[in-house]
Design a protein around this motif. Structure first.
Motif, PDB file in Angstrom:
ATOM      1  N   ASP A 103      21.671 -19.612   7.939  1.00 27.25           N
ATOM      2  CA  ASP A 103      21.929 -19.757   9.362  1.00 27.25           C
ATOM      3  C   ASP A 103      22.771 -18.584   9.840  1.00 27.25           C
ATOM      4  N   SER A 104      22.507 -18.141  11.055  1.00 27.87           N
ATOM      5  CA  SER A 104      23.238 -17.028  11.644  1.00 27.87           C
ATOM      6  C   SER A 104      23.769 -17.440  13.011  1.00 27.87           C
ATOM      7  N   GLU A 105      25.040 -17.173  13.250  1.00 26.01           N
ATOM      8  CA  GLU A 105      25.654 -17.492  14.535  1.00 26.01           C
ATOM      9  C   GLU A 105      25.053 -16.621  15.644  1.00 26.01           C
ATOM     10  N   ILE A 106      25.000 -17.168  16.835  1.00 21.94           N
ATOM     11  CA  ILE A 106      24.545 -16.393  17.991  1.00 21.94           C
ATOM     12  C   ILE A 106      25.463 -15.185  18.154  1.00 21.94           C
ATOM     13  N   PRO A 107      24.923 -13.969  18.297  1.00 17.14           N
ATOM     14  CA  PRO A 107      25.759 -12.764  18.364  1.00 17.14           C
ATOM     15  C   PRO A 107      26.613 -12.708  19.628  1.00 17.14           C
ATOM     16  N   ALA A 108      27.587 -11.803  19.591  1.00 14.56           N
ATOM     17  CA  ALA A 108      28.606 -11.754  20.646  1.00 14.56           C
ATOM     18  C   ALA A 108      28.021 -11.504  22.029  1.00 14.56           C
ATOM     19  N   ASP A 109      26.985 -10.654  22.124  1.00 17.72           N
ATOM     20  CA  ASP A 109      26.457 -10.361  23.464  1.00 17.72           C
ATOM     21  C   ASP A 109      25.798 -11.582  24.092  1.00 17.72           C
ATOM     22  N   GLY A 142       0.794  -1.217   0.000  1.00 15.63           N
ATOM     23  CA  GLY A 142       0.000   0.000   0.000  1.00 15.63           C
ATOM     24  C   GLY A 142       0.823   1.262   0.000  1.00 15.63           C
ATOM     25  N   VAL A 143       2.075   1.196   0.468  1.00 19.97           N
ATOM     26  CA  VAL A 143       2.980   2.335   0.419  1.00 19.97           C
ATOM     27  C   VAL A 143       4.208   1.909  -0.362  1.00 19.97           C
ATOM     28  N   ALA A 144       4.637   2.749  -1.292  1.00 20.55           N
ATOM     29  CA  ALA A 144       5.724   2.374  -2.192  1.00 20.55           C
ATOM     30  C   ALA A 144       6.999   2.037  -1.445  1.00 20.55           C
ATOM     31  N   ARG A 145       7.607   0.953  -1.838  1.00 21.21           N
ATOM     32  CA  ARG A 145       8.981   0.588  -1.532  1.00 21.21           C
ATOM     33  C   ARG A 145       9.311   0.118  -0.121  1.00 21.21           C
ATOM     34  N   PRO A 146       8.373  -0.268   0.727  1.00 19.54           N
ATOM     35  CA  PRO A 146       8.868  -0.756   2.018  1.00 19.54           C
ATOM     36  C   PRO A 146       9.476  -2.140   1.952  1.00 19.54           C
ATOM     37  N   GLY A 147       8.887  -3.051   1.155  1.00 22.23           N
ATOM     38  CA  GLY A 147       9.470  -4.374   0.987  1.00 22.23           C
ATOM     39  C   GLY A 147       9.303  -5.322   2.144  1.00 22.23           C
ATOM     40  N   ILE A 148       8.695  -4.890   3.241  1.00 19.54           N
ATOM     41  CA  ILE A 148       8.659  -5.706   4.451  1.00 19.54           C
ATOM     42  C   ILE A 148       7.576  -6.783   4.345  1.00 19.54           C
ATOM     43  N   VAL A 149       8.001  -8.032   4.483  1.00 20.57           N
ATOM     44  CA  VAL A 149       7.085  -9.168   4.436  1.00 20.57           C
ATOM     45  C   VAL A 149       6.792  -9.673   5.852  1.00 20.57           C
ATOM     46  N   HIS A 150       7.763  -9.577   6.742  1.00 17.88           N
ATOM     47  CA  HIS A 150       7.590  -9.986   8.135  1.00 17.88           C
ATOM     48  C   HIS A 150       8.514  -9.128   8.983  1.00 17.88           C
ATOM     49  N   ARG A 151       8.374  -9.215  10.292  1.00 17.29           N
ATOM     50  CA  ARG A 151       9.180  -8.381  11.181  1.00 17.29           C
ATOM     51  C   ARG A 151       9.721  -9.219  12.337  1.00 17.29           C
ATOM     52  N   ILE A 152      10.790  -8.724  12.928  1.00 17.49           N
ATOM     53  CA  ILE A 152      11.221  -9.228  14.221  1.00 17.49           C
ATOM     54  C   ILE A 152      11.393  -8.016  15.141  1.00 17.49           C
ATOM     55  N   ASP A 153      11.305  -8.250  16.436  1.00 15.17           N
ATOM     56  CA  ASP A 153      11.328  -7.150  17.391  1.00 15.17           C
ATOM     57  C   ASP A 153      12.622  -6.342  17.299  1.00 15.17           C
ATOM     58  N   LYS A 154      12.528  -5.086  17.713  1.00 16.72           N
ATOM     59  CA  LYS A 154      13.681  -4.186  17.722  1.00 16.72           C
ATOM     60  C   LYS A 154      14.882  -4.823  18.408  1.00 16.72           C
ATOM     61  N   ASP A 155      14.678  -5.407  19.582  1.00 17.89           N
ATOM     62  CA  ASP A 155      15.794  -5.919  20.370  1.00 17.89           C
ATOM     63  C   ASP A 155      16.062  -7.397  20.151  1.00 17.89           C
ATOM     64  N   THR A 156      15.456  -7.961  19.114  1.00 14.68           N
ATOM     65  CA  THR A 156      15.790  -9.316  18.682  1.00 14.68           C
ATOM     66  C   THR A 156      16.730  -9.209  17.495  1.00 14.68           C
ATOM     67  N   SER A 157      17.776  -9.997  17.491  1.00  9.32           N
ATOM     68  CA  SER A 157      18.730 -10.004  16.382  1.00  9.32           C
ATOM     69  C   SER A 157      18.403 -11.164  15.447  1.00  9.32           C
ATOM     70  N   GLY A 158      18.982 -11.113  14.239  1.00  5.05           N
ATOM     71  CA  GLY A 158      18.891 -12.273  13.368  1.00  5.05           C
ATOM     72  C   GLY A 158      18.301 -12.044  11.998  1.00  5.05           C
ATOM     73  N   LEU A 159      17.900 -13.136  11.372  1.00  7.29           N
ATOM     74  CA  LEU A 159      17.609 -13.182   9.947  1.00  7.29           C
ATOM     75  C   LEU A 159      16.205 -12.706   9.590  1.00  7.29           C
ATOM     76  N   MET A 160      16.140 -11.898   8.540  1.00  2.00           N
ATOM     77  CA  MET A 160      14.891 -11.385   7.973  1.00  2.00           C
ATOM     78  C   MET A 160      15.012 -11.368   6.464  1.00  2.00           C
ATOM     79  N   VAL A 161      13.880 -11.519   5.779  1.00  2.00           N
ATOM     80  CA  VAL A 161      13.858 -11.386   4.323  1.00  2.00           C
ATOM     81  C   VAL A 161      12.946 -10.227   3.942  1.00  2.00           C
TER      82      VAL A 161
END
Length: 315
Positions: A299-305, A133-152
């Protein structure tokens, strides 16, 4: 400038017979949100077997064909910003990002810039899908701000449609690594508990009868000091699903400011580290490429923190 209009047809599923029309059409058209469809109905952009419809609450007849006039996406007002991204995979149709913790996915109140969308607009130079509905966002799914990791994210409307269908069908392979409080007594288990907005606090999600079905399969990976590393495989993908489900069985995520309660055994470790987020990482993302039909898995390795937190909690 006049915006163009696309005509989309949708047939109501037999299983959706008797549902509210906006809900039934959202089920048939996963690339359009229920709110967007509600707006289209209210503004006279939806016709059915009996002609023009303006009431989103109208009962939907199973098997009926509806026509929606969908205006072209409005120009995005989000600013392209040069924000570092960890790109795992990219082609002309989609991009897979390993998101750092602290990065908001989509601009909203309190976070109008500095988001993943702003970064993608810069990186992709405007080549992101606008089917939402709005040009160019591309977002299909989300993860929380303070969650790290993979998104498409989708770069074309065809890719957006194909990815959205897979998320709707729950065929995406999504696995999270989480550090939870307490040691589970079992080596594995499943949580099948419906989720909805909490009636006490609309900013929180809670296990609620009548909510959307949500299923999380968890496996114990490594015992820690009064804690454990677990892998959570999502059968469904609801807001805050892992956080709420693990808390519901007595194992909230360490550092979770909303659904967790820090044990005294962990408080000093978290404060010394300055660890101020839920210990959650989107570690695996697998799907069928919506254009080439190739199976992709990342696959993504668990981050340093989180690695440091585990080191400080070694038994």
């Amino acid at each position: 400038m006049n915006r163009g209009v696309a005509t989309v047809e949708a047939r109501i599923a037999d299983a959706a017979d008797g549902w509210r029309l906006d809900r039934a059409l959202a089920d048939a058209l996963p690339t359009l949100s229920r709110e967007r469809i509600k707006a289209l109905i209210s503004t006279g952009n939806v016709t059915g077997p009996d002609g023009l419809i303006r009431d989103p609450k109208k009962k939907a007849p199973g098997g009926a064909l509806f026509t929606l006039n969908v205006p072209e996406p409005e120009p995005a007002h989000n600013e392209a910003q040069d924000i570092a991204l960890n790109v795992v995979f990219e082609d002309e149709h989609l991009i897979v990002i390993d998101k750092q913790a602290g990065l908001v996915v989509h601009p909203a109140a309190g976070n109008f810039d500095g988001t993943l969308v702003n970064a993608l607009l810069h990186h992709c130079q405007g080549s992101l899908s606008g089917i939402g509905g709005v040009a160019r966002p591309g977002i299909v799914h989300r993860i929380d701000k303070d969650t790290s990791g993979l998104m498409v994210a989708a770069k074309t409307d065809r890719a957006h449609v194909g990815l959205a269908r897979q998320f709707k069908d729950h065929s995406i392979d999504r696995r999270y690594k989480a550090i939870v409080s307490g040691r589970p007594k079992l080596s594995a288990g499943s949580v099948d508990a419906p989720l909805a907005r909490s009636p006490q606090n609309r900013k929180k999600i809670a296990v609620q009868p009548g909510g959307k079905r949500a299923v999380t399969h968890w496996t114990l990976v490594k015992p820690l000091y009064e804690a454990a590393l677990v892998e959570c495989r999502l059968e469904t993908g609801r807001t805050h699903q892992v956080r709420v489900h693990m808390a519901s069985i007595g194992h909230p995520l360490l550092g979770d400011p909303v659904y967790g309660r820090t044990k005294k055994e962990h408080r000093e470790v978290l404060e010394t580290m300055g660890f101020r987020r839920q210990a959650l990482h989107a570690a695996r993302l697998g799907f069928i490429h919506p254009i080439s039909s190739n199976a992709l898995a990342f696959d993504s390795e668990i981050p340093a923190d989180m690695q440091e937190l585990m080191t400080n909690l070694i038994v």
